[in-house]
Design an enzyme around this catalytic site. Structure first.
Site, PDB file in Angstrom:
ATOM      1  N   GLY A  15       0.787  -1.231   0.000  1.00 27.19           N
ATOM      2  CA  GLY A  15       0.000   0.000   0.000  1.00 27.19           C
ATOM      3  C   GLY A  15       0.817   1.277   0.000  1.00 27.19           C
ATOM      4  N   MET A  92      -4.761  -6.130  -6.919  1.00 25.93           N
ATOM      5  CA  MET A  92      -4.394  -7.132  -7.926  1.00 25.93           C
ATOM      6  C   MET A  92      -5.563  -8.046  -8.275  1.00 25.93           C
ATOM      7  SD  MET A  92      -1.428  -6.041  -8.430  1.00 25.93           S
ATOM      8  CE  MET A  92      -0.742  -7.292  -9.515  1.00 25.93           C
ATOM      9  N   ARG A  93      -6.671  -7.425  -8.640  1.00 24.35           N
ATOM     10  CA  ARG A  93      -7.841  -8.171  -9.078  1.00 24.35           C
ATOM     11  C   ARG A  93      -8.343  -7.562 -10.373  1.00 24.35           C
ATOM     12  NH1 ARG A  93      -9.948 -12.719  -7.638  1.00 24.35           N
ATOM     13  NH2 ARG A  93     -12.085 -11.978  -7.380  1.00 24.35           N
ATOM     14  N   LEU A  95     -11.291  -6.524 -12.361  1.00 28.03           N
ATOM     15  CA  LEU A  95     -12.640  -6.180 -11.928  1.00 28.03           C
ATOM     16  C   LEU A  95     -13.670  -6.536 -12.994  1.00 28.03           C
ATOM     17  CD1 LEU A  95     -11.715  -2.717 -10.438  1.00 28.03           C
ATOM     18  CD2 LEU A  95     -12.295  -4.777  -9.135  1.00 28.03           C
ATOM     19  N   ASN A 109      -6.813   4.417 -11.549  1.00 25.37           N
ATOM     20  CA  ASN A 109      -5.760   3.432 -11.283  1.00 25.37           C
ATOM     21  C   ASN A 109      -4.425   4.043 -11.670  1.00 25.37           C
ATOM     22  OD1 ASN A 109      -4.647   0.749 -10.757  1.00 25.37           O
ATOM     23  ND2 ASN A 109      -4.390   0.577 -12.968  1.00 25.37           N
ATOM     24  N   HIS A 111      -0.658   2.877 -13.151  1.00 24.23           N
ATOM     25  CA  HIS A 111      -0.012   1.759 -13.838  1.00 24.23           C
ATOM     26  C   HIS A 111       1.452   2.105 -14.097  1.00 24.23           C
ATOM     27  CE1 HIS A 111       0.196  -1.802 -16.359  1.00 24.23           C
ATOM     28  NE2 HIS A 111       0.833  -1.082 -17.277  1.00 24.23           N
ATOM     29  N   ASP A 147      -6.293  -1.661 -18.236  1.00 26.47           N
ATOM     30  CA  ASP A 147      -5.304  -0.593 -18.451  1.00 26.47           C
ATOM     31  C   ASP A 147      -5.596   0.213 -19.706  1.00 26.47           C
ATOM     32  OD1 ASP A 147      -3.967  -1.543 -16.180  1.00 26.47           O
ATOM     33  OD2 ASP A 147      -2.674  -2.860 -17.350  1.00 26.47           O
ATOM     34  N   ALA A 175       8.006   8.350  -8.708  1.00 27.75           N
ATOM     35  CA  ALA A 175       7.153   9.149  -9.594  1.00 27.75           C
ATOM     36  C   ALA A 175       5.675   8.845  -9.353  1.00 27.75           C
ATOM     37  CB  ALA A 175       7.524   8.875 -11.051  1.00 27.75           C
ATOM     38  N   GLU A 176       5.354   7.575  -9.137  1.00 28.86           N
ATOM     39  CA  GLU A 176       3.969   7.196  -8.869  1.00 28.86           C
ATOM     40  C   GLU A 176       3.431   7.937  -7.652  1.00 28.86           C
ATOM     41  OE1 GLU A 176       3.166   3.001  -8.682  1.00 28.86           O
ATOM     42  OE2 GLU A 176       4.704   2.560 -10.164  1.00 28.86           O
TER      43      GLU A 176
END
Length: 317
Positions: A15, A92-93, A95, A109, A111, A147, A175-176
């Protein structure tokens, strides 16, 4: 500042992106707050961190559950928290379309690649193998296709000589952590922006036959060319602090029913009478398909028969 947008964050692991969103939300001028951290993994480190920071958590293992049943249970927990947006942070599902559809335009999201490059897994390895000059990260709206939603922001990260997938991933993660909170803040802010909300109405109103736009009493006003008006966008009109769509309805009974049904969303617009209703656009959860329907209905209420006949004929095909 206005009430903050309420965000649920879904995680499956440590997380760190959730933590970046949470700590950014502690700034006095941040337009969102994290109201729930949920996971399909009861042992996820992100849950422990959220609990330590005083954020409510929810966990439901997916093992042994049908994918849709699990998604519906997660959706119920998110809605019970009062969340208006969902941020996926290492969830990590894959949807289901049903879950995604319920949060269309309000779920995002992050990525670890510069989309559309390298959807899916092993993004850093693939960038290195391709000899790319940069890796990076992308924040995007979530759609049913993996994605593939509209991009909200990207940060390129240079690939340096000797990089491995791990070393590149470590810099991309930095960066994320910076990009995600900025994109989330921008997304929730536009949901209360009079300019953005008016633009959404404008696109839908002017798609109707022979519709035009003028300014009336300081409001964007939509009507039929050289004819009557069927919609207004009220922005802090008479200092009421609201952004709302005003459309025609059948009369006082419908007006009273709508207000009784949802008094936060519907209200009687001042100076417009019983055959108009005001629909709040700035609550953060506007159903734009419903708004298009309201505009179409209001347009039909004032359009000449020749236009409605043409529209009915076009709809039949």
């Amino acid at each position: 500042m206005p009430d903050r947008a309420r965000v649920a964050v879904l995680v499956s692991g440590s997380g760190t992106n959730m933590a970046a969103l949470l700590y950014a939300s502690r700034a006095a001028d941040c337009p969102y707050e994290v109201v729930l951290v949920g996971s399909n993994n009861p042992d996820a480190g992100g849950l422990k961190l959220a609990a330590a920071e005083g954020v409510p958590t929810f966990a439901l293992p997916h093992k042994g559950m049908a994918r849709l049943d699990h998604d519906l249970a997660m959706d119920a927990a998110i809605r019970a928290s009062g969340a208006q947006y969902v941020a996926l942070a290492g969830y990590m599902r894959i949807l289901t379309p049903e879950f995604v559809g319920r949060w269309e335009g309000r779920m995002l999201n992050i990525h670890p690649s510069l989309l559309p490059n390298y959807k899916g897994l092993h993004t850093h390895e693939r960038a290195l193998e391709a000899g790319d000059s940069h890796g990076g990260c992308t924040v995007h709206l979530v759609t049913a296709e993996l994605d593939d939603g509209p991009v909200l922001g990207q940060t390129p990260v240079a690939i340096v000589p000797g990089d491995t997938a791990d070393s590149l991933a470590a810099r991309v993660l930095i960066a994320e952590h910076q990009l995600y909170s900025r994109c989330l803040a921008a997304l929730v802010s536009r949901a209360t922006s009079p300019e953005w909300l008016t633009a959404q109405v404008r696109t839908r109103a002017l798609a109707l036959p022979e519709a035009d736009e003028v300014v009336s009493h300081g409001m964007a006003c939509f009507g039929i060319v050289k004819g009557k008006k069927f919609a207004y966008v009220s922005s802090d009109h008479h200092g009421d602090g609201k952004v709302a769509l005003l459309v025609k309805i059948s009369g006082a009974d419908e007006q009273a029913h709508l207000i009784e049904q949802d008094p936060e969303r519907y209200y009687r617009p001042a100076y417009f009478g019983d055959d108009w209703i005001a629909i709040r656009l700035d609550l953060g959860d506007t159903d734009w398909d419903a708004i298009a329907d309201w505009l179409g209905r209001s347009w039909r209420a004032i359009a000449p028969k020749k236009l409605t006949t043409l529209l009915d004929a076009a709809d039949a095909f």
